[in-house]
Design an enzyme around this catalytic site. Sequence first.
Site, PDB file in Angstrom:
ATOM      1  N   HIS A  46       0.787  -1.242   0.078  1.00 60.14           N
ATOM      2  CA  HIS A  46      -0.061  -0.150   0.174  1.00 60.14           C
ATOM      3  C   HIS A  46       0.724   1.187  -0.107  1.00 60.14           C
ATOM      4  CE1 HIS A  46      -3.638  -2.294   0.222  1.00 60.14           C
ATOM      5  NE2 HIS A  46      -3.359  -2.511   1.611  1.00 60.14           N
ATOM      6  N   ARG A  72       7.290  -5.240   3.390  1.00 59.53           N
ATOM      7  CA  ARG A  72       5.777  -5.910   2.949  1.00 59.53           C
ATOM      8  C   ARG A  72       5.465  -5.987   1.401  1.00 59.53           C
ATOM      9  NH1 ARG A  72      -0.373  -4.269   5.150  1.00 59.53           N
ATOM     10  NH2 ARG A  72       0.199  -2.219   4.174  1.00 59.53           N
ATOM     11  N   GLU A 147      -5.247 -11.302   8.437  1.00 60.94           N
ATOM     12  CA  GLU A 147      -6.063 -10.165   8.191  1.00 60.94           C
ATOM     13  C   GLU A 147      -7.373 -10.476   7.700  1.00 60.94           C
ATOM     14  OE1 GLU A 147      -3.759  -7.324   6.357  1.00 60.94           O
ATOM     15  OE2 GLU A 147      -3.068  -8.958   4.645  1.00 60.94           O
ATOM     16  N   ASP A 173      -7.416  -4.264   8.266  1.00 64.60           N
ATOM     17  CA  ASP A 173      -8.157  -5.518   7.590  1.00 64.60           C
ATOM     18  C   ASP A 173      -8.738  -6.576   8.606  1.00 64.60           C
ATOM     19  OD1 ASP A 173      -8.217  -4.756   4.908  1.00 64.60           O
ATOM     20  OD2 ASP A 173      -5.951  -5.167   4.967  1.00 64.60           O
TER      21      ASP A 173
END
Length: 257
Positions: A46, A72, A147, A173
């Site tokens: 993200h 990530r 998540e 999430d």
Amino acid sequence: MTAAELARKIRNREQCVGYWVVLDAPVATERLARLGYDYVALDAQHGLIGNAGLLSNLMAIDAGGRSVGLVRVESGAPAAIGRALDFGAGGVIVPLVDSAEDAARAVSAARYPAEGRRSYGPMRSMLRIGPTPAEADESVLVLAMIETPDGLADIEAICATPGLDGVYVGPSDLCLAVGGRFPNDPEVADVFEAALVKIGTAARDAGIAAGIHNPSGELAARRLAEGFTFATVASDLVHLEQAAAAHLKAARGEQGS
């Protein structure tokens, strides 16, 4: 700290604290990496960091000299995991892990044969991690994000996945996964906290690490006290905005308003 040292701490379930970076700003990342966090995680899912930025920011973390760079990755695809590790990441945080099979595929992508199927081509990572496959495998962390509803339901099997070093809670999430209308929805606070207990218990029973994302150091300290073994404080973009807003209020004499 070296990648091998961080890997030992995480695998031994020793408490670690990290920071989360979403901006492609290597000079800022280098300064953050000098503060003493055990790791600095770069968000390639993200965050606003492309391939070139991923490489530059990992180099900046190493230049800082005190933290290990984690990434990530954008997905559990072998190419995404392999590229992050070849760039010099000390480990990967893999999003949207729904099952033990997903976790096993992530582990395989991060380990060289015969333990996995990572392709050998450590163009940069060999300068700091490895360079032999066995040394690299021993130094590289694989963390599965919990998540989703399926990931929460299969948490015990995920934690039992051979070679998985830890699980990592994505609270936004996860809140949606347990029925929240939005992150931090107070109407599902109790069920969310129960999910955290379930995840932490499964990790402890399996003997692996349990980490969680946090908006502040205060909440990170609370989660560590509750039994999580590593916690991330997030993030550079949010904290930049918060600090700038606080200074603006102070300059205008608006404190407490």
